[in-house]
Scaffold this active site. Structure first.
Site, short mmCIF file in Angstrom:
data_model
loop_
_atom_site.label_atom_id
_atom_site.label_comp_id
_atom_site.label_asym_id
_atom_site.label_seq_id
_atom_site.Cartn_x
_atom_site.Cartn_y
_atom_site.Cartn_z
N GLN A 192 2.88 9.90 1.87
CA GLN A 192 4.24 9.34 1.91
C GLN A 192 5.12 9.84 0.78
O GLN A 192 6.34 9.78 0.86
CB GLN A 192 4.18 7.80 1.86
CG GLN A 192 3.59 7.19 3.11
CD GLN A 192 3.45 5.70 2.98
OE1 GLN A 192 2.50 5.21 2.37
NE2 GLN A 192 4.40 4.95 3.51
N CYS A 218 6.04 -0.38 7.55
CA CYS A 218 5.71 0.84 6.82
C CYS A 218 6.92 1.28 6.00
O CYS A 218 8.03 1.30 6.52
CB CYS A 218 5.30 1.94 7.79
SG CYS A 218 4.84 3.48 6.97
N LEU A 219 6.67 1.64 4.75
CA LEU A 219 7.77 2.08 3.89
C LEU A 219 8.39 3.37 4.42
O LEU A 219 9.54 3.67 4.10
CB LEU A 219 7.27 2.28 2.45
CG LEU A 219 6.77 1.00 1.77
CD1 LEU A 219 6.10 1.34 0.44
CD2 LEU A 219 7.92 0.02 1.55
N HIS A 250 -4.28 1.44 7.73
CA HIS A 250 -2.90 1.96 7.85
C HIS A 250 -2.72 3.16 6.90
O HIS A 250 -2.17 4.19 7.30
CB HIS A 250 -1.93 0.81 7.52
CG HIS A 250 -0.49 1.18 7.44
ND1 HIS A 250 0.46 0.73 8.34
CD2 HIS A 250 0.20 1.94 6.55
CE1 HIS A 250 1.65 1.20 8.00
NE2 HIS A 250 1.52 1.95 6.92
N GLU A 251 -3.20 3.02 5.66
CA GLU A 251 -3.05 4.11 4.67
C GLU A 251 -3.90 5.32 5.05
O GLU A 251 -3.47 6.46 4.89
CB GLU A 251 -3.43 3.64 3.26
CG GLU A 251 -2.70 2.42 2.72
CD GLU A 251 -1.21 2.44 2.92
OE1 GLU A 251 -0.64 3.54 3.03
OE2 GLU A 251 -0.62 1.36 2.99
N GLY A 254 0.84 -1.20 0.00
CA GLY A 254 0.00 0.00 0.00
C GLY A 254 0.87 1.24 0.00
O GLY A 254 2.07 1.17 0.33
N HIS A 273 -2.18 7.43 7.45
CA HIS A 273 -1.19 8.32 6.81
C HIS A 273 -1.85 9.63 6.37
O HIS A 273 -1.27 10.71 6.52
CB HIS A 273 -0.56 7.66 5.58
CG HIS A 273 0.57 6.73 5.87
ND1 HIS A 273 1.72 7.12 6.52
CD2 HIS A 273 0.75 5.41 5.57
CE1 HIS A 273 2.55 6.08 6.61
NE2 HIS A 273 1.98 5.03 6.03
O1 GNR Z 1 4.07 -2.63 2.58
C1 GNR Z 1 3.43 -2.50 3.63
N1 GNR Z 1 3.13 -3.60 4.38
C2 GNR Z 1 2.25 -3.58 5.45
C3 GNR Z 1 2.22 -4.69 6.27
C4 GNR Z 1 1.36 -4.75 7.33
C5 GNR Z 1 0.51 -3.69 7.58
C6 GNR Z 1 0.53 -2.57 6.78
C7 GNR Z 1 1.40 -2.51 5.71
S1 GNR Z 1 1.40 -1.10 4.67
C8 GNR Z 1 3.06 -1.15 4.09
C9 GNR Z 1 3.25 -0.10 3.02
C10 GNR Z 1 3.09 1.27 3.66
O2 GNR Z 1 3.88 1.78 4.39
N2 GNR Z 1 1.97 1.89 3.40
O3 GNR Z 1 1.72 3.08 3.99
NI NI Z 2 2.85 3.12 5.79
#
Ligand code: GNR
Ligand code: NI
Length: 182
Positions: free
Chosen positions: A51, A91-92, A133-134, A46, A137
């Protein structure tokens, strides 16, 4: 290649609250395409516009194993949630750090697609976790915010150390870049 640079914690720009997308036009679609490229290259499941330093309410996901299910959510809203699930998240923007976070187990999401058409989707499993999660952000929130201040402090130090190490190993690489695989 249209890869965008991913901001990393504790960059204050990650704390920006995104504003609604006003027009789903070709400029927005170009951004969406670049976000998918960036997400797949990372690789990640995601990516939120926040980001890549674009503070619009837009996110992309693909939680499929074979990376064939791209989903784009513009102005997403969670209209129903149920249950709870604890998942190890990454998270990236917080590279190489993983921690357990509690989320709703199922969410119903309403959003616009890349053609500007409204749709609703019932998400569960990894997609439900990823969308939440997104959407965090887009509010300027990171998964590390659910941890204690002590853990967050440790993560800040660890990331600083990793960045310094990256610089000594490969000085040409900046934040968000990776060393070549071969
Ligand atoms: O790549 C991602 N893996 C992930 C694994 C578990 C819960 C959420 C994520 S999102 C993350 C990519 C990211 O940072 N998206 O904002
Ligand atoms: Ni993230």
């Amino acid at each position: 290649m249209n890869k965008l640079t991913i901001l990393e914690f504790p960059d204050p720009r990650l704390r920006t609250r995104a504003t609604p997308v006003e027009a789903v036009d070709d400029d927005l679609r170009a951004l969406i395409d670049a976000m998918f490229e960036t997400m797949y290259a990372a690789p990640g499941i995601g990516l939120a516009a926040t980001q890549v330093d674009v503070h619009k309410r837009l996110l992309v996901t693909d939680v499929s194993a074979d990376k064939t299910e791209p989903l784009c959510f513009i102005n997403p809203e969670i209209i129903d949630r149920e249950g709870s699930i604890i998942t190890e998240e990454g998270c990236l923007s917080v590279p190489e750090i993983y921690a357990k976070v509690e989320r709703a187990e199922r969410v119903r999401v309403r959003a616009l697609n890349r053609d500007g058409m409204e749709f609703e989707i019932d998400a569960d499993g990894l997609l439900a976790v990823c969308v939440q999660h997104e959407m965090d952000h887009l509010e300027g929130k990171l998964f590390v915010d659910y941890l204690s201040e002590l853990k967050r402090q440790r993560i800040r130090k660890q990331l600083e150390k990793n960045r310094k190490h990256r610089e000594t190993v490969e000085p040409s690489l900046g934040a968000g870049d990776h060393a070549p695989v071969i």
